[in-house]
Design a protein around this motif. Structure first.
Motif, PDB file in Angstrom:
ATOM      1  N   GLY A  64       0.346  -1.654   0.065  1.00 36.76           N
ATOM      2  CA  GLY A  64      -0.054  -0.430  -0.252  1.00 36.76           C
ATOM      3  C   GLY A  64       0.802   1.090  -0.177  1.00 36.76           C
ATOM      4  O   GLY A  64       0.203   1.972  -0.735  1.00 36.76           O
ATOM      5  N   LEU A  65       2.308   0.917   0.986  1.00 35.50           N
ATOM      6  CA  LEU A  65       2.707   2.262   1.091  1.00 35.50           C
ATOM      7  C   LEU A  65       3.532   2.344  -0.607  1.00 35.50           C
ATOM      8  O   LEU A  65       4.038   3.396  -1.273  1.00 35.50           O
ATOM      9  CB  LEU A  65       3.741   2.271   2.206  1.00 35.50           C
ATOM     10  N   HIS A  66       3.964   1.082  -1.297  1.00 37.03           N
ATOM     11  CA  HIS A  66       4.759   0.238  -2.066  1.00 37.03           C
ATOM     12  C   HIS A  66       4.837  -0.339  -3.016  1.00 37.03           C
ATOM     13  O   HIS A  66       4.090  -0.823  -2.757  1.00 37.03           O
ATOM     14  CB  HIS A  66       6.474   0.573  -1.959  1.00 37.03           C
ATOM     15  N   SER A  88       4.268  -5.629 -12.448  1.00 32.76           N
ATOM     16  CA  SER A  88       3.861  -5.081 -11.656  1.00 32.76           C
ATOM     17  C   SER A  88       3.525  -6.211 -10.036  1.00 32.76           C
ATOM     18  O   SER A  88       2.271  -6.825  -9.976  1.00 32.76           O
ATOM     19  CB  SER A  88       2.527  -4.062 -11.487  1.00 32.76           C
ATOM     20  N   MET A  89       4.151  -6.001  -8.853  1.00 31.91           N
ATOM     21  CA  MET A  89       3.570  -6.394  -8.122  1.00 31.91           C
ATOM     22  C   MET A  89       3.488  -6.142  -6.623  1.00 31.91           C
ATOM     23  O   MET A  89       4.063  -5.007  -6.649  1.00 31.91           O
ATOM     24  CB  MET A  89       5.273  -6.840  -7.735  1.00 31.91           C
ATOM     25  N   ASN A  90       3.084  -6.243  -5.553  1.00 30.43           N
ATOM     26  CA  ASN A  90       2.591  -5.499  -4.757  1.00 30.43           C
ATOM     27  C   ASN A  90       2.033  -6.518  -3.261  1.00 30.43           C
ATOM     28  O   ASN A  90       1.399  -5.887  -2.312  1.00 30.43           O
ATOM     29  CB  ASN A  90       0.892  -4.587  -5.100  1.00 30.43           C
ATOM     30  N   SER A  91       3.112  -7.671  -3.329  1.00 29.76           N
ATOM     31  CA  SER A  91       2.310  -7.917  -1.771  1.00 29.76           C
ATOM     32  C   SER A  91       3.428  -8.164  -0.436  1.00 29.76           C
ATOM     33  O   SER A  91       3.001  -7.993   0.228  1.00 29.76           O
ATOM     34  CB  SER A  91       2.932  -9.733  -2.350  1.00 29.76           C
ATOM     35  N   GLY A  92       4.645  -7.206  -1.078  1.00 30.85           N
ATOM     36  CA  GLY A  92       5.526  -6.394   0.679  1.00 30.85           C
ATOM     37  C   GLY A  92       6.551  -7.846   0.397  1.00 30.85           C
ATOM     38  O   GLY A  92       7.071  -7.593   1.511  1.00 30.85           O
ATOM     39  N   ASN A  93       6.719  -8.875   0.387  1.00 35.75           N
ATOM     40  CA  ASN A  93       6.902  -9.485  -0.455  1.00 35.75           C
ATOM     41  C   ASN A  93       6.975 -10.627  -1.715  1.00 35.75           C
ATOM     42  O   ASN A  93       6.986 -11.379  -1.178  1.00 35.75           O
ATOM     43  CB  ASN A  93       6.496 -10.837   1.312  1.00 35.75           C
ATOM     44  N   ASP A  94       7.620  -9.642  -2.272  1.00 30.96           N
ATOM     45  CA  ASP A  94       7.520 -10.277  -3.446  1.00 30.96           C
ATOM     46  C   ASP A  94       9.228 -10.099  -4.502  1.00 30.96           C
ATOM     47  O   ASP A  94      10.765 -10.192  -3.809  1.00 30.96           O
ATOM     48  CB  ASP A  94       7.458  -8.953  -4.603  1.00 30.96           C
ATOM     49  N   VAL A  95       9.420 -12.093  -4.654  1.00 39.64           N
ATOM     50  CA  VAL A  95      10.205 -12.757  -5.202  1.00 39.64           C
ATOM     51  C   VAL A  95      10.082 -12.804  -6.612  1.00 39.64           C
ATOM     52  O   VAL A  95       9.589 -12.768  -6.849  1.00 39.64           O
ATOM     53  CB  VAL A  95       9.891 -14.341  -4.258  1.00 39.64           C
ATOM     54  N   VAL A  96      11.642 -12.795  -7.226  1.00 34.82           N
ATOM     55  CA  VAL A  96      12.027 -12.648  -8.114  1.00 34.82           C
ATOM     56  C   VAL A  96      13.410 -13.657  -8.661  1.00 34.82           C
ATOM     57  O   VAL A  96      14.084 -13.402  -8.248  1.00 34.82           O
ATOM     58  CB  VAL A  96      12.248 -11.197  -9.017  1.00 34.82           C
ATOM     59  N   CYS A 108       9.612   1.611  -7.835  1.00 38.67           N
ATOM     60  CA  CYS A 108       8.706   1.782  -7.196  1.00 38.67           C
ATOM     61  C   CYS A 108       7.071   2.769  -7.952  1.00 38.67           C
ATOM     62  O   CYS A 108       7.700   3.579  -8.602  1.00 38.67           O
ATOM     63  CB  CYS A 108       8.685   2.592  -5.657  1.00 38.67           C
ATOM     64  N   GLY A 109       6.165   1.579  -7.930  1.00 44.80           N
ATOM     65  CA  GLY A 109       5.153   2.336  -8.846  1.00 44.80           C
ATOM     66  C   GLY A 109       4.570   3.427  -8.087  1.00 44.80           C
ATOM     67  O   GLY A 109       3.104   3.934  -8.582  1.00 44.80           O
TER      68      GLY A 109
END
Length: 172
Positions: A64-66, A88-96, A108-109
Motif C-alpha cells: 500500500g505504501l510501495h 507489477s507486484m504489490n504483496s510486500g514480499n515479492d520474490v523474483v 517503485c510504482g
C-alpha cells in the motif's frame, strides 16, 4: 541384493546433486536490511552484490505504501516511465527468480518514488561464481571462503554423478 544397494546409493547421489545445486543459489533482499524503501541507497546496495542465474531477489516493503514494477528497458528505467512496466507486484514480499543472464530494471510504482531514486538495476551473470550474502546491506559485501568452497563443491557434483552413472551402467 548388491545391485539394490548400488541403485539406492545412486539414487541418494542424484538427490544430493539436485539439492546441492538448489542450495548454492542465493536470495538477495533488495536494499539489504532496510528493504525496499525510499531512504535505501539501492544503487550502492546493488553494486555490492553479485547476482547469478538461479538466485532470487526479494522486495520487502509495506504493502500500500510501495509496490514493485519491472521495467522493459534502460531508457524506461532512467526516465521512470512506469507506464511501460512488464510486471507489477504489490504483496510486500515479492520474490523474483533470476532465470537468465542480463540486466533487469525495477522501480517503485508509487507516484514520485522512482524519481526520488527508488529504483534498482540488477545485472545477472551466468557461471559458478559465488553470490554475495543475501541479507547484507553493505556495498562491500563478499562471500566467505566456506561459501565459495560449497559453491565449488556444488558445481562439481553433477560431474561426479555422471561419472558414477556411467560406471554403474558398465557394472550392471
Amino acid at each position: 541384493m548388491e545391485r539394490m544397494n548400488i541403485k539406492r546409493a545412486f539414487l541418494v547421489l542424484i538427490i544430493g546433486a539436485l539439492t546441492a545445486k538448489e542450495a548454492s543459489a542465493a536470495q538477495h533482499t533488495v536494499g539489504g536490511s532496510q528493504g525496499w524503501v525510499e531512504s535505501a541507497d539501492l544503487n550502492s546496495w546493488a553494486s555490492g552484490q553479485t547476482f547469478k542465474v538461479g538466485d532470487q531477489i526479494v522486495f520487502k516493503y509495506t504493502p500500500g505504501l510501495h509496490s514493485v514494477l519491472e521495467l522493459p528497458s534502460e531508457s524506461a528505467y532512467k526516465s521512470c516511465d512506469l507506464g511501460t512496466a512488464k510486471d507489477s507486484m504489490n504483496s510486500g514480499n515479492d520474490v523474483v527468480k533470476l532465470d537468465k543472464p542480463g540486466t533487469r530494471y525495477f522501480a517503485c510504482g508509487t507516484s514520485g518514488h522512482c524519481e526520488q531514486g527508488m529504483k534498482v538495476k540488477i545485472t545477472t551473470f551466468s557461471g559458478t561464481a559465488p553470490s554475495t550474502p543475501a541479507s547484507s546491506s553493505s556495498p562491500a559485501s563478499t562471500s566467505g571462503a566456506s561459501s565459495s568452497a560449497f559453491t565449488s563443491f556444488a558445481s562439481s557434483v553433477p560431474l561426479v554423478v555422471a561419472l558414477l552413472a556411467s560406471s554403474l551402467a558398465y557394472m550392471v
